[in-house]
Design an enzyme around this catalytic site. Structure first.
Site, PDB file in Angstrom:
ATOM      1  N   ASP A   1       0.893  -1.148   0.000  1.00 50.92           N
ATOM      2  CA  ASP A   1       0.000   0.000   0.000  1.00 50.92           C
ATOM      3  C   ASP A   1       0.934   1.199   0.000  1.00 50.92           C
ATOM      4  OD1 ASP A   1      -1.545   2.237   0.812  1.00 50.92           O
ATOM      5  OD2 ASP A   1      -3.079   0.858   1.532  1.00 50.92           O
ATOM      6  N   HIS A   2       1.073   1.842  -1.130  1.00 51.96           N
ATOM      7  CA  HIS A   2       2.168   2.804  -1.233  1.00 51.96           C
ATOM      8  C   HIS A   2       2.014   3.995  -0.274  1.00 51.96           C
ATOM      9  CE1 HIS A   2      -0.352   5.140  -4.073  1.00 51.96           C
ATOM     10  NE2 HIS A   2       0.435   6.151  -3.797  1.00 51.96           N
TER      11      HIS A   2
ATOM     12  N   LYS B   1       4.980   6.310   2.363  1.00 54.50           N
ATOM     13  CA  LYS B   1       5.231   7.758   2.332  1.00 54.50           C
ATOM     14  C   LYS B   1       5.878   8.182   3.644  1.00 54.50           C
ATOM     15  CE  LYS B   1       1.384   8.791  -0.770  1.00 54.50           C
ATOM     16  NZ  LYS B   1       1.645   9.712  -1.850  1.00 54.50           N
TER      17      LYS B   1
ATOM     18  N   ASP C   1     -10.604   2.169  -4.727  1.00 57.07           N
ATOM     19  CA  ASP C   1      -9.309   2.671  -5.216  1.00 57.07           C
ATOM     20  C   ASP C   1      -8.525   3.391  -4.118  1.00 57.07           C
ATOM     21  OD1 ASP C   1      -7.504   3.155  -7.440  1.00 57.07           O
ATOM     22  OD2 ASP C   1      -8.087   5.261  -7.304  1.00 57.07           O
TER      23      ASP C   1
ATOM     24  N   HIS D   1      -5.625   2.848   1.019  1.00 57.08           N
ATOM     25  CA  HIS D   1      -4.776   3.962   1.443  1.00 57.08           C
ATOM     26  C   HIS D   1      -5.328   4.741   2.647  1.00 57.08           C
ATOM     27  CE1 HIS D   1      -2.828   3.035  -2.208  1.00 57.08           C
ATOM     28  NE2 HIS D   1      -3.490   3.830  -3.022  1.00 57.08           N
TER      29      HIS D   1
ATOM     30  N   LYS E   1     -11.607  12.722  -7.433  1.00 55.66           N
ATOM     31  CA  LYS E   1     -10.820  13.122  -8.604  1.00 55.66           C
ATOM     32  C   LYS E   1     -11.440  14.379  -9.199  1.00 55.66           C
ATOM     33  CE  LYS E   1      -8.710   8.761  -9.578  1.00 55.66           C
ATOM     34  NZ  LYS E   1      -7.334   8.828  -9.085  1.00 55.66           N
TER      35      LYS E   1
HETATM   36  C1  BG6 Z   1      -3.385   4.855  -6.511  1.00 53.51           C
HETATM   37  C2  BG6 Z   1      -4.745   4.970  -7.120  1.00 53.51           C
HETATM   38  O1  BG6 Z   1      -3.307   3.720  -5.687  1.00 53.51           O
HETATM   39  O2  BG6 Z   1      -3.128   6.016  -5.723  1.00 53.51           O
HETATM   40  C3  BG6 Z   1      -4.818   6.209  -7.994  1.00 53.51           C
HETATM   41  O3  BG6 Z   1      -5.022   3.815  -7.907  1.00 53.51           O
HETATM   42  C4  BG6 Z   1      -4.435   7.429  -7.199  1.00 53.51           C
HETATM   43  O4  BG6 Z   1      -6.128   6.372  -8.531  1.00 53.51           O
HETATM   44  C5  BG6 Z   1      -3.110   7.217  -6.480  1.00 53.51           C
HETATM   45  O5  BG6 Z   1      -4.319   8.505  -8.114  1.00 53.51           O
HETATM   46  C6  BG6 Z   1      -2.839   8.356  -5.530  1.00 53.51           C
HETATM   47  O6  BG6 Z   1      -1.550   8.227  -5.002  1.00 53.51           O
HETATM   48  P1  BG6 Z   1      -0.697   9.503  -4.610  1.00 53.51           P
HETATM   49  O7  BG6 Z   1       0.568   8.933  -4.067  1.00 53.51           O
HETATM   50  O8  BG6 Z   1      -0.495  10.268  -5.878  1.00 53.51           O
HETATM   51  O9  BG6 Z   1      -1.496  10.250  -3.611  1.00 53.51           O
END
Ligand code: BG6
Length: 505
Positions: free
Chosen positions: A186-187, A191, A244, A249, A349
């Site tokens: 989960d990126h 962060k 998403d 996240h 979005k």
């Molecule tokens: C991704 C989603 O996991 O995270 C995207 O699939 C989204 O839709 C993105 O734009 C947002 O990540 P960040 O790091 O740009 O906030």
């Protein structure tokens, strides 16, 4: 980042010709290389369905780096060639079993040629329906066995499509890989600023004592994006903002904001605490969805000089789509620390700014002695800014100089950029390195993924089955449907407009 116990290893990227590999993974690996964080003996094997050789793939990687790591490339041009020597390619069709036999032979040959132990990270940068297929094919050819080196898999989000499918996927992955081998990425957890939430809370004597229901009135978590779905319409139709952004996240961010301090700072202890938060979220029942959750979809709108198209006009989107591109919701965490403190989460979005932040609204002083200039700013706030201008700010009232005692809110801000000599690593750099070292702290554990699906599932079900729950439309370039303010149940309270207080200048 520290280079800790990093063993020689091979990183196999399934989906190596895809967008994620080009935009995020390869630039992250390149940066780790530049920072001398990769092991001495190391290889990346791109595994993709296209027929190409090593030379052609290296040319693709060079191009990807020049597009998506332009600055690192221009500053380190001489090192790109050395990096590319670590890149290899093997054609693998993920659904063709025999290709995994050939992949095994290839890895064996490569590992003996380069003298690299068969410690392998397999990165699943592929469409979710292929996760179980690739895992099963790896198992079929013994590419999961650890007698000749450890094996780890990194699985991208979405992890499942619902509670049941997440459990099903998990069971299938465990059919050959044990929990310690599975890294659910989960990126957001990668962060730096999300990790800093733990430091802010657990290091500083003045934050933690007030971090509870006694002093906190409400908490807002916002992740707004300026972009629309672009060319990801096909994917987004099956996902929507809830799957998403919220299910993964933002609920992970919520867990970090609301967790109890772990007794010790290790992977299990931290994840034991975050999962408790997710398990304590009060379920939203089908008949409560309209009161607790507001969904929206962008329609065409003027943004600057341009007219942005509406979601339904995007490529790959059905003309009558009901997919939500905006969600705002109110959540309660039923535990001792947070009883009856509302958490408001919103994402969307085509909003005016790209901002991710957590805003802690403190309760006002028990008795108001001084006249505020602005009634809507009665609360003190702590703002944890994740993106952009990452940092922490506090808002509080000060006397306006002159006669009487008029009070105005002022702001004290710390900007990460002030730690000038430190570059903030990209989330993927941090997470890839953690997996390579075997540290799963910042990866989602199965129980956490299940707990968040358990919370989200009834909402998705209600949207699907109850046509009376409205989908509000909002113009591109606005802050989403105004109905999202009704969640506060108080006409004086609205979502904070990011940038109001936390400025970069
Ligand atoms: C991704 C989603 O996991 O995270 C995207 O699939 C989204 O839709 C993105 O734009 C947002 O990540 P960040 O790091 O740009 O906030």
């Amino acid at each position: 980042m520290k280079k800790n116990n990093i063993e020689n290893q091979i990183l196999v990227i399934f989906g190596s010709n895809g967008d994620l590999a080009k935009r995020k993974l390869l630039p992250a690996i390149f940066q780790l290389f530049l920072d001398n964080l990769l092991p001495e003996r190391f290889a990346v094997v791109g595994a993709g369905s296209q027929e190409k050789d090593e030379v052609a793939y290296r040319a693709d990687v060079r191009e990807a780096l020049s597009l998506f790591a332009a600055r690192a490339v221009s500053e380190n041009d001489a090192r790109v060639g050395d990096f590319l020597e670590k890149i290899f390619y093997k054609k693998v069709n993920n659904q063709t079993e025999e290709d995994f036999g050939l992949l095994k032979e290839y890895i064996e040959e490569l590992s003996s040629r380069l003298d690299i132990t068969k410690n392998i990270v397999y990165y699943f940068s592929i469409p979710p329906f292929l996760y179980e297929v690739v895992a099963a094919n790896l198992v079929k050819y013994g590419l999961n066995t650890e007698n000749d080196g450890w094996k780890r898999i990194i699985v991208e989000k979405p992890f499942g499509y619902s509670y049941d499918t997440a459990i099903d996927l998990d069971n299938k992955l465990h059919n050959g890989f044990h929990e310690d081998q599975i890294y659910r990425i989960d990126h957001y957890l990668g962060k730096e600023t999300v990790q800093n939430i733990m430091v802010t809370r657990f290091y500083n004597g003045f934050f933690e004592p007030i971090w509870n229901r006694k002093y906190i009135d409400r908490i807002e978590i916002t992740a707004s994006e300026k972009i629309g779905v672009g060319n990801r319409g096909g994917y987004y139709e099956t996902s929507g903002a809830m799957r998403d952004m919220i299910q993964n996240h933002l609920l992970q961010v919520l867990a970090v904001v609301a967790m109890e301090p772990p007794a010790i700072f290790d992977s299990d202890s931290i994840r034991n605490e975050t999962v408790k938060v997710l398990q304590a979220m009060r379920p939203i029942k089908a008949n409560e969805v309209a009161d607790y959750v507001v969904r929206g979809q962008y329609i065409s709108g003027q943004v600057g000089d341009e007219v942005q198209k509406g979601y339904r006009q995007e490529t790959g989107v059905a003309p009558n789509s009901k997919t939500e591109t905006f969600v705002a919701l109110k959540v309660f965490i039923d535990n001792w620390r947070w009883g009856e403190v509302p958490f408001y989460i919103r994402t969307g979005k085509q909003l005016p700014e790209r901002v991710t932040e957590v805003v802690i609204h403190l309760k006002p002083a028990p008795h108001q002695l001084f006249k505020q200039l602005c009634l809507t700013e009665l609360n003190n706030m702590i703002i944890l800014r994740i993106h952009p201008d990452a940092g922490v700010a506090i808002d509080f009232g000060m006397k306006i100089p002159g006669a009487g005692y008029k009070v105005q809110n002022v702001n004290m801000a710390f900007h990460y950029s002030d730690l000038a000599d430190k570059k903030i690593s990209e989330a993927y750099e941090r997470l890839l390195l953690d997996c390579m070292i075997g540290d799963s702290t910042l990866y989602a554990r199965a129980d956490a993924v299940k707990a968040s699906w358990k919370f989200v599932d009834p909402i998705l079900q209600a949207w699907k089955t109850n046509p009376d729950i409205p989908l509000y439309f909002y113009e591109a370039g606005t802050w989403g449907p105004t109905e999202s303010n009704t969640l506060f149940g108080d006409k004086f309270i609205k979502w904070r407009q990011p940038f109001e207080k936390f400025k970069t200048e």
